[in-house]
Design an enzyme around this catalytic site. Structure first.
Site, mmCIF file in Angstrom:
data_model
loop_
_atom_site.group_PDB
_atom_site.id
_atom_site.type_symbol
_atom_site.label_atom_id
_atom_site.label_comp_id
_atom_site.label_asym_id
_atom_site.label_seq_id
_atom_site.Cartn_x
_atom_site.Cartn_y
_atom_site.Cartn_z
ATOM 1 N N ASN A 78 0.835 -1.201 0.000
ATOM 2 C CA ASN A 78 0.000 0.000 0.000
ATOM 3 C C ASN A 78 0.873 1.256 0.000
ATOM 4 O O ASN A 78 0.408 2.340 0.348
ATOM 5 C CB ASN A 78 -0.902 0.012 1.236
ATOM 6 C CG ASN A 78 -1.784 -1.210 1.296
ATOM 7 O OD1 ASN A 78 -2.406 -1.561 0.305
ATOM 8 N ND2 ASN A 78 -1.829 -1.871 2.444
ATOM 9 N N HIS A 88 -13.634 -2.336 6.831
ATOM 10 C CA HIS A 88 -12.476 -3.087 7.336
ATOM 11 C C HIS A 88 -12.775 -3.806 8.658
ATOM 12 O O HIS A 88 -13.603 -3.355 9.460
ATOM 13 C CB HIS A 88 -11.332 -2.086 7.543
ATOM 14 C CG HIS A 88 -10.019 -2.709 7.838
ATOM 15 N ND1 HIS A 88 -9.446 -2.728 9.087
ATOM 16 C CD2 HIS A 88 -9.152 -3.359 7.024
ATOM 17 C CE1 HIS A 88 -8.283 -3.345 9.028
ATOM 18 N NE2 HIS A 88 -8.072 -3.732 7.787
ATOM 19 N N GLU A 118 -15.986 3.527 4.133
ATOM 20 C CA GLU A 118 -14.639 3.837 3.649
ATOM 21 C C GLU A 118 -14.787 4.743 2.437
ATOM 22 O O GLU A 118 -15.794 4.664 1.716
ATOM 23 C CB GLU A 118 -13.907 2.551 3.253
ATOM 24 C CG GLU A 118 -13.565 1.706 4.461
ATOM 25 C CD GLU A 118 -12.857 0.396 4.112
ATOM 26 O OE1 GLU A 118 -12.251 0.296 3.029
ATOM 27 O OE2 GLU A 118 -12.931 -0.519 4.943
ATOM 28 N N SER A 123 -10.875 -1.244 0.339
ATOM 29 C CA SER A 123 -9.518 -1.790 0.276
ATOM 30 C C SER A 123 -9.392 -3.045 -0.568
ATOM 31 O O SER A 123 -8.303 -3.362 -1.028
ATOM 32 C CB SER A 123 -9.033 -2.094 1.688
ATOM 33 O OG SER A 123 -9.909 -2.993 2.324
ATOM 34 N N ASP A 147 -13.333 6.060 6.919
ATOM 35 C CA ASP A 147 -11.978 5.510 6.930
ATOM 36 C C ASP A 147 -11.362 5.822 5.562
ATOM 37 O O ASP A 147 -11.818 5.310 4.542
ATOM 38 C CB ASP A 147 -12.089 3.996 7.173
ATOM 39 C CG ASP A 147 -10.741 3.293 7.162
ATOM 40 O OD1 ASP A 147 -9.753 3.891 6.698
ATOM 41 O OD2 ASP A 147 -10.687 2.130 7.604
ATOM 42 N N HIS A 184 -7.122 4.119 2.221
ATOM 43 C CA HIS A 184 -6.517 3.936 0.896
ATOM 44 C C HIS A 184 -6.646 5.175 0.010
ATOM 45 O O HIS A 184 -6.204 5.154 -1.143
ATOM 46 C CB HIS A 184 -7.120 2.697 0.217
ATOM 47 C CG HIS A 184 -6.794 1.468 1.001
ATOM 48 N ND1 HIS A 184 -5.624 0.759 0.821
ATOM 49 C CD2 HIS A 184 -7.442 0.875 2.038
ATOM 50 C CE1 HIS A 184 -5.592 -0.245 1.685
ATOM 51 N NE2 HIS A 184 -6.687 -0.196 2.444
ATOM 52 N N LYS A 208 0.057 3.679 4.704
ATOM 53 C CA LYS A 208 -0.171 3.332 3.291
ATOM 54 C C LYS A 208 0.490 4.415 2.446
ATOM 55 O O LYS A 208 1.718 4.444 2.382
ATOM 56 C CB LYS A 208 -1.665 3.118 3.076
ATOM 57 C CG LYS A 208 -2.155 2.028 4.091
ATOM 58 C CD LYS A 208 -3.557 1.635 3.949
ATOM 59 C CE LYS A 208 -4.072 0.846 5.139
ATOM 60 N NZ LYS A 208 -3.439 -0.438 5.402
HETATM 61 C C1 LIG Z 1 -9.596 0.195 5.092
HETATM 62 C C2 LIG Z 1 -8.571 -0.016 6.141
HETATM 63 N N1 LIG Z 1 -8.734 0.571 7.329
HETATM 64 C C3 LIG Z 1 -7.848 0.416 8.325
HETATM 65 C C4 LIG Z 1 -6.738 -0.374 8.155
HETATM 66 C C5 LIG Z 1 -5.780 -0.548 9.283
HETATM 67 O O1 LIG Z 1 -4.750 0.373 9.132
HETATM 68 P P1 LIG Z 1 -3.310 0.045 9.727
HETATM 69 O O2 LIG Z 1 -2.674 -0.882 8.768
HETATM 70 O O3 LIG Z 1 -2.661 1.380 9.799
HETATM 71 O O4 LIG Z 1 -3.525 -0.573 11.067
HETATM 72 C C6 LIG Z 1 -6.506 -0.999 6.940
HETATM 73 C C7 LIG Z 1 -5.307 -1.854 6.773
HETATM 74 O O5 LIG Z 1 -5.192 -2.719 5.977
HETATM 75 C C8 LIG Z 1 -7.452 -0.832 5.904
HETATM 76 O O6 LIG Z 1 -7.299 -1.430 4.718
#
Ligand SMILES: Cc1ncc(COP(=O)(O)O)c(C=O)c1O
Length: 384
Positions: A39, A126, A172, A176, A201, A204, A234
């Site tokens: 990422n 997520h 989101e 992702s 969130d 990405h 990311k």
């Molecule tokens: C959409 C989404 N939110 C949150 C996270 C978690 O973030 P972090 O990797 O910083 O813990 C991810 C990680 O893959 C994600 O894809």
């Protein structure tokens, strides 16, 4: 897999065995091959400016560890400078730095929604959001993916059954595993109609979309009913997450958020790295432009090759369906020098095992062409 017979471990061993038989046993692999999996969208993880910022901070005496929680000795000048810069950059009232995106999502959802409130989660959010919802005090319902009508009907049903508290819509901005965008404008409108909060969130999208990489929530930042999680591991090339919100909600988190209060603060060196990443976004907008060109090029190449592609972004799912076949295809591509990984349930819905192809500035157009050629050769003859 080694067989373990002791009774204490037998149930764990048989669970692993069952995963193996279903093609879902996970293993860590060393990183190798051309990066179509990370990422690190803007190739900042290895950028000289990021490294220099850390060296300079170390030379100036910044400690490696914070040495305590933010409310005790762990509150360093580097955290505060990052949060001030992040609030300014994203256009929010306030920002709080967390150790990871996972913890940030969990923290927001276990702290801000109260007993008697309702969370409406998009079905594809997520795992950290699901965990936060489960561990928190509010009720929660799942809405159909990217379907504002479904969000509204969950709210109406809940009100009709006597729900009186505040509603939180959780989504989101860029999903992702599917690479499609959330309908933010509709969600904000629904929130306004129902006097609700929206939590987005941006894991990405931060750094990749919006003016100078401010994310897709940038047009709405500063609203009192918006909370945003910008992860830093990311496109920002570091680790951690910045939660942007109104000052009142940020102060509430400082007072009530258990993972914030009862944990050692993130390394001040990481705060330095993230702040440098925000500076790079502003000084080097060409990174965002180069990635956008690479994404357009890849989508165009896929169209020319007749590949089905439902993504609109740097995340391209290549759906296989069957777990074992998805992993076999990933292995075949890895053997040809491309680091592409298979993603299986429960990370994605059952029957949708896939390759998740991720585009970053760690590769160029020639790499993309070669990867698509290899994918085409390997997948030829397989019904998808
Ligand atoms: C959409 C989404 N939110 C949150 C996270 C978690 O973030 P972090 O990797 O910083 O813990 C991810 C990680 O893959 C994600 O894809």
């Amino acid at each position: 897999m080694k067989l373990i017979h002791t009774s204490k471990l037998a149930s764990y061993a048989s669970a692993l065995q069952a995963l193996n038989e279903d093609g879902r046993l996970r293993r860590m692999r060393p990183r190798a091959g051309i990066d179509f999996v990370s990422n690190d969208y803007l190739a900042l993880a290895n950028a000289p400016r990021m490294k220099k910022a850390i060296w300079t901070a170390l030379d100036a005496g910044t400690p490696i560890g914070a040495g305590g929680s933010r409310l005790l000795r762990g509150n360093c000048e580097e955290h505060e400078k990052l949060e001030t810069e992040a609030a300014r950059f994203f256009g929010a009232d306030a920002a709080l730095f967390f150790g990871s995106g996972y913890v940030a999502n969990f923290s927001v959802l276990t702290t801000l929604p109260q007993r008697g409130d309702l969370l409406v989660l998009d079905s594809l959010v997520h795992a950290s959001i699901h965990e936060g919802a489960r561990a928190g005090r509010a009720d929660f319902r799942i809405s159909r993916h990217n379907d504002p009508l479904s969000v509204e009907s969950r709210i109406r049903d809940w009100r009709a059954k006597g729900g009186r508290g505040r509603v939180w819509i959780v989504a989101e901005s860029l999903y992702s595993m599917d690479g499609d965008f959330g309908p933010l404008e509709d969600l904000v409108e629904i929130a306004d109609r129902h006097d609700a909060f929206v939590m987005v969130d941006e894991a990405h999208a931060t750094g990749v979309y919006g003016q100078l990489g401010r994310g897709l929530t940038a047009p709405y930042e500063g609203r009192e009913n918006l909370v945003v999680v910008h992860t830093c591991g990311k496109a920002l090339g570091a680790v951690g997450a910045l939660v942007t919100a109104s000052g009142v909600l940020a102060d509430f988190m400082v007072n009530r958020c258990r993972p914030f209060i009862f944990a050692t603060a993130p390394s001040p060196l990481m705060a330095v790295a993230v702040r440098e990443a925000l500076m790079i976004l502003q000084d080097e907008p060409e990174r965002q432009e180069r990635l956008s060109k690479l994404v357009a090029f890849t989508h165009q190449q896929m169209r020319l090759r007749g590949e089905r592609n439902t993504s609109c972004s740097q995340i391209i799912p290549y759906i296989i369906g069957d777990n074992i076949r998805a992993m076999r295809l990933a292995s075949a591509l890895q053997a040809r020098g491309f680091d592409i990984r298979g993603i299986r349930p429960p990370t994605v819905p059952a029957g949708t095992a896939r390759l998740r192809i991720s585009l970053t500035l760690n590769v160029g157009e020639a790499h993309v062409r070669a990867m698509l050629d290899a994918l085409n050769e390997q997948a030829r003859g397989w019904s998808r």
